[in-house]
Write a protein that holds these residues in place. Structure first.
Motif, PDB file in Angstrom:
ATOM      1  N   LYS A  26      -8.354   0.070   1.413  1.00  0.00           N
ATOM      2  CA  LYS A  26      -8.765   0.187   0.006  1.00  0.00           C
ATOM      3  C   LYS A  26      -8.643   1.626  -0.487  1.00  0.00           C
ATOM      4  O   LYS A  26      -8.321   1.863  -1.642  1.00  0.00           O
ATOM      5  N   LEU A  29      -4.914   2.299  -1.093  1.00  0.00           N
ATOM      6  CA  LEU A  29      -4.493   1.668  -2.349  1.00  0.00           C
ATOM      7  C   LEU A  29      -4.975   2.481  -3.551  1.00  0.00           C
ATOM      8  O   LEU A  29      -4.239   2.647  -4.526  1.00  0.00           O
ATOM      9  N   GLU A  33      -2.670   4.375  -6.447  1.00  0.00           N
ATOM     10  CA  GLU A  33      -2.871   4.227  -7.887  1.00  0.00           C
ATOM     11  C   GLU A  33      -3.067   5.593  -8.546  1.00  0.00           C
ATOM     12  O   GLU A  33      -2.485   5.888  -9.588  1.00  0.00           O
ATOM     13  N   ASP A  38       3.640   2.999  -6.107  1.00  0.00           N
ATOM     14  CA  ASP A  38       3.599   1.536  -6.119  1.00  0.00           C
ATOM     15  C   ASP A  38       3.484   1.011  -4.685  1.00  0.00           C
ATOM     16  O   ASP A  38       4.411   1.157  -3.896  1.00  0.00           O
ATOM     17  N   GLN A  40       2.808  -2.201  -4.169  1.00  0.00           N
ATOM     18  CA  GLN A  40       3.167  -3.612  -4.290  1.00  0.00           C
ATOM     19  C   GLN A  40       4.640  -3.845  -3.993  1.00  0.00           C
ATOM     20  O   GLN A  40       4.982  -4.715  -3.201  1.00  0.00           O
ATOM     21  N   LEU A  44       5.744  -9.778  -1.956  1.00  0.00           N
ATOM     22  CA  LEU A  44       4.384 -10.288  -1.934  1.00  0.00           C
ATOM     23  C   LEU A  44       3.387  -9.159  -2.163  1.00  0.00           C
ATOM     24  O   LEU A  44       3.757  -7.993  -2.232  1.00  0.00           O
ATOM     25  N   LYS A  45       2.109  -9.502  -2.214  1.00  0.00           N
ATOM     26  CA  LYS A  45       1.065  -8.500  -2.445  1.00  0.00           C
ATOM     27  C   LYS A  45       1.152  -7.378  -1.409  1.00  0.00           C
ATOM     28  O   LYS A  45       1.148  -7.637  -0.203  1.00  0.00           O
ATOM     29  N   ASN A  46       1.268  -6.155  -1.884  1.00  0.00           N
ATOM     30  CA  ASN A  46       1.359  -4.948  -1.055  1.00  0.00           C
ATOM     31  C   ASN A  46       2.545  -4.957  -0.091  1.00  0.00           C
ATOM     32  O   ASN A  46       2.521  -4.283   0.932  1.00  0.00           O
ATOM     33  N   GLN A  47       3.586  -5.695  -0.418  1.00  0.00           N
ATOM     34  CA  GLN A  47       4.747  -5.792   0.473  1.00  0.00           C
ATOM     35  C   GLN A  47       5.361  -4.430   0.767  1.00  0.00           C
ATOM     36  O   GLN A  47       5.738  -4.138   1.897  1.00  0.00           O
ATOM     37  N   TRP A  50       3.342  -2.721   3.424  1.00  0.00           N
ATOM     38  CA  TRP A  50       3.551  -3.273   4.774  1.00  0.00           C
ATOM     39  C   TRP A  50       4.915  -2.857   5.311  1.00  0.00           C
ATOM     40  O   TRP A  50       5.051  -2.582   6.507  1.00  0.00           O
ATOM     41  N   LYS A  72      -6.089 -12.685   7.106  1.00  0.00           N
ATOM     42  CA  LYS A  72      -5.599 -11.814   6.037  1.00  0.00           C
ATOM     43  C   LYS A  72      -6.719 -11.034   5.355  1.00  0.00           C
ATOM     44  O   LYS A  72      -6.494  -9.991   4.780  1.00  0.00           O
ATOM     45  N   GLN A  73      -7.941 -11.561   5.403  1.00  0.00           N
ATOM     46  CA  GLN A  73      -9.061 -10.884   4.760  1.00  0.00           C
ATOM     47  C   GLN A  73      -9.691  -9.815   5.651  1.00  0.00           C
ATOM     48  O   GLN A  73     -10.660  -9.181   5.272  1.00  0.00           O
TER      49      GLN A  73
END
Length: 133
Positions: A26, A29, A33, A38, A40, A44-47, A50, A72-73
């Motif tokens: 977090k 991320l 920002e 970027d 994202q 996919l989300k945050n590809q 990764w 994933k969580q």
């Protein structure tokens, strides 16, 4: 806007590790920002994040990866290799385990993923609480 790269991921962890040696996803991320990066990408989300993480693990290996479980969580974080001892200590306190890149996939150091603790069910705790006088 720049898309995150392995070098930008390391820059984020380096800057954020001044406060703590184990840097959480977090926070990375938020750093992205704040710095107009970027995480994202087009996938996919945050590809893009990764992909940058995997590229870093395949080449320079400047970062250690820690995770709280297999889902994933699960919570995720990184540390710089020179901060490894302190980061491992913090990860142990959080019951996170280290993951290593084997060239194909991320594997758990020790071979077993941590089992996250279940949070107490608040409704059940309230029902079982003694009545107020």
């Amino acid at each position: 806007m720049r898309v995150i790269t392995p070098d930008l991921l390391v820059a984020a962890v380096t800057e954020l590790s001044r406060g703590t040696k184990l840097v959480r996803l977090k926070d990375v991320l938020a750093w992205c920002e704040w710095n107009g990066v970027d995480a994202q990408g087009d996938g996919l989300k945050n590809q893009a994040l990764w992909d940058a993480e995997r590229a870093e693990a395949q080449t320079h290996r400047r970062l250690l990866k820690f995770k709280s479980g297999e889902c994933k969580q699960s919570r995720l974080g990184w540390a710089l290799v020179p901060h490894g001892a302190k980061a491992r200590e913090l990860a142990t306190e959080l019951r996170w385990c280290e993951q290593l890149w084997n060239g194909v996939d991320w594997v758990w150091l020790g071979g077993i993923a941590p089992v996250p603790e279940r949070r107490p069910n608040r409704v059940r705790d309230v029902e079982q609480a003694p009545a107020s006088p």
